[in-house]
Design an enzyme around this catalytic site. Structure first.
Site, mmCIF file in Angstrom:
data_model
loop_
_atom_site.group_PDB
_atom_site.id
_atom_site.type_symbol
_atom_site.label_atom_id
_atom_site.label_comp_id
_atom_site.label_asym_id
_atom_site.label_seq_id
_atom_site.Cartn_x
_atom_site.Cartn_y
_atom_site.Cartn_z
ATOM 1 N N LYS A 9 11.738 -33.952 -15.543
ATOM 2 C CA LYS A 9 13.138 -33.881 -15.885
ATOM 3 C C LYS A 9 14.098 -34.254 -14.722
ATOM 4 O O LYS A 9 13.660 -34.395 -13.699
ATOM 5 C CB LYS A 9 13.737 -32.584 -16.696
ATOM 6 C CG LYS A 9 13.523 -31.400 -15.550
ATOM 7 C CD LYS A 9 14.792 -31.364 -14.771
ATOM 8 C CE LYS A 9 14.769 -30.150 -13.856
ATOM 9 N NZ LYS A 9 15.453 -30.006 -12.730
ATOM 10 N N ASP A 134 13.958 -23.229 -16.763
ATOM 11 C CA ASP A 134 13.753 -24.634 -17.118
ATOM 12 C C ASP A 134 12.972 -24.728 -18.320
ATOM 13 O O ASP A 134 12.947 -25.948 -18.934
ATOM 14 C CB ASP A 134 13.500 -25.527 -16.066
ATOM 15 C CG ASP A 134 14.647 -25.692 -15.082
ATOM 16 O OD1 ASP A 134 15.931 -25.443 -15.687
ATOM 17 O OD2 ASP A 134 14.534 -26.360 -14.249
#
Length: 279
Positions: A9, A134
């Site tokens: 990401k 996350d």
């Protein structure tokens, strides 16, 4: 055997908004999953326990690996038999690209499939949150606005893939050290409206110009070598570039990613560089 992809990401927007009494910083971020990924393969075994196999393990002791930790937590909760996990790394370690969180999330999804637990993504995300802020994002692997400590997700529209260039310098930054350097002067409360609009419309050039990360100042304070790297990278043709997460990887998204002189960039300054795309 079950195979899952664990996608990297980037944070196209990240601002620290405050600090809680428990020491965690509150954030507002826009996170985007990338085509770059690790691979997690899971095989049920008759032996007890969890075994991790990885050619380039992120940690010296497998017991310290977040993949093993989430697998053991699921095993303790649901009582399934032993499992062998084969992890193939492509995402650079400790790079601000969420590789460890992505691997953990892929392990959760894979175990759910392997042992037919029928857990919803939201349930997997809740389990993963205990191991990393996350991980809920990585479970879903969808562009999202993240708030709180990163666990409160508002998903954004799916758009056509945008090119992304990543460059990870030949240095490391400790996430804990970077956040320790954050001061109240670094807290921001900028509107996310423009960057979310640029994403929704698929306007790569505008999106790239709007990208920002308020942790960059703290990262440069943490490492003079990183400050030098940022200055040097600016000389290589990127019109606008941004640090992802707590660093040290920087990225360019949209058309500018295709026009970078990657030959000049592929030198000793980088331990990893790649042209990839958003999912």
């Amino acid at each position: 055997m079950i195979r899952e992809q664990a996608h990297a990401k980037i944070n196209v927007f990240l601002q620290v908004t405050g600090k809680r009494d428990d020491g965690y910083h509150t954030l507002e971020s826009v996170m985007v999953p990338l085509a770059l990924h690790d691979t997690v393969e899971l095989v049920a075994t008759e032996a007890e326990g969890v075994r991790l196999f990885c050619e380039h393990p992120p940690t010296a002791d497998p017991e310290d690996n977040i993949v093993v930790q989430v697998a053991k937590a699921m095993q303790a909760r649901f009582g399934f038999c032993g499992v062998d996990i084969h992890l193939t790394k492509h995402i650079p370690i400790a790079a601000g690209l969420g590789g460890g969180s992505a691997d953990a999330a892929a392990t959760l999804r894979g175990l759910n499939r392997l042992f037919q637990l029928s857990l919803k993504p939201e349930e997997l995300a809740e389990m993963g949150l205990k191991f990393g802020a996350d991980i809920p994002f990585c479970v879903h692997e969808r562009a999202a606005m993240a708030q709180g400590i990163g666990e409160q997700l508002t998903f954004l529209p799916e758009i056509s893939p945008l090119p992304v260039w990543l460059g990870t310098p030949a240095l490391t930054l400790s996430t804990a050290d970077v956040f320790a350097r954050v001061t109240p002067d670094d807290f921001q409360h900028r509107s996310l409206a423009k960057i979310i609009e640029a994403w929704t419309l698929g306007e790569g050039a505008r999106l790239n110009a709007l990208c920002t990360n308020s942790l960059t100042v703290a990262a440069e304070k943490t490492s003079p070598a990183f400050r030098t790297f940022m200055q040097r990278f600016a000389l290589h043709g990127a019109q606008s570039f941004t640090m992802s997460g707590s660093g040290p990887t920087v990225f360019v998204i949209g058309p500018d990613a295709l026009t970078l002189d990657r030959t000049d960039l592929a030198d000793a300054t980088f331990r990893f560089s790649i042209l990839t795309k958003t999912l």
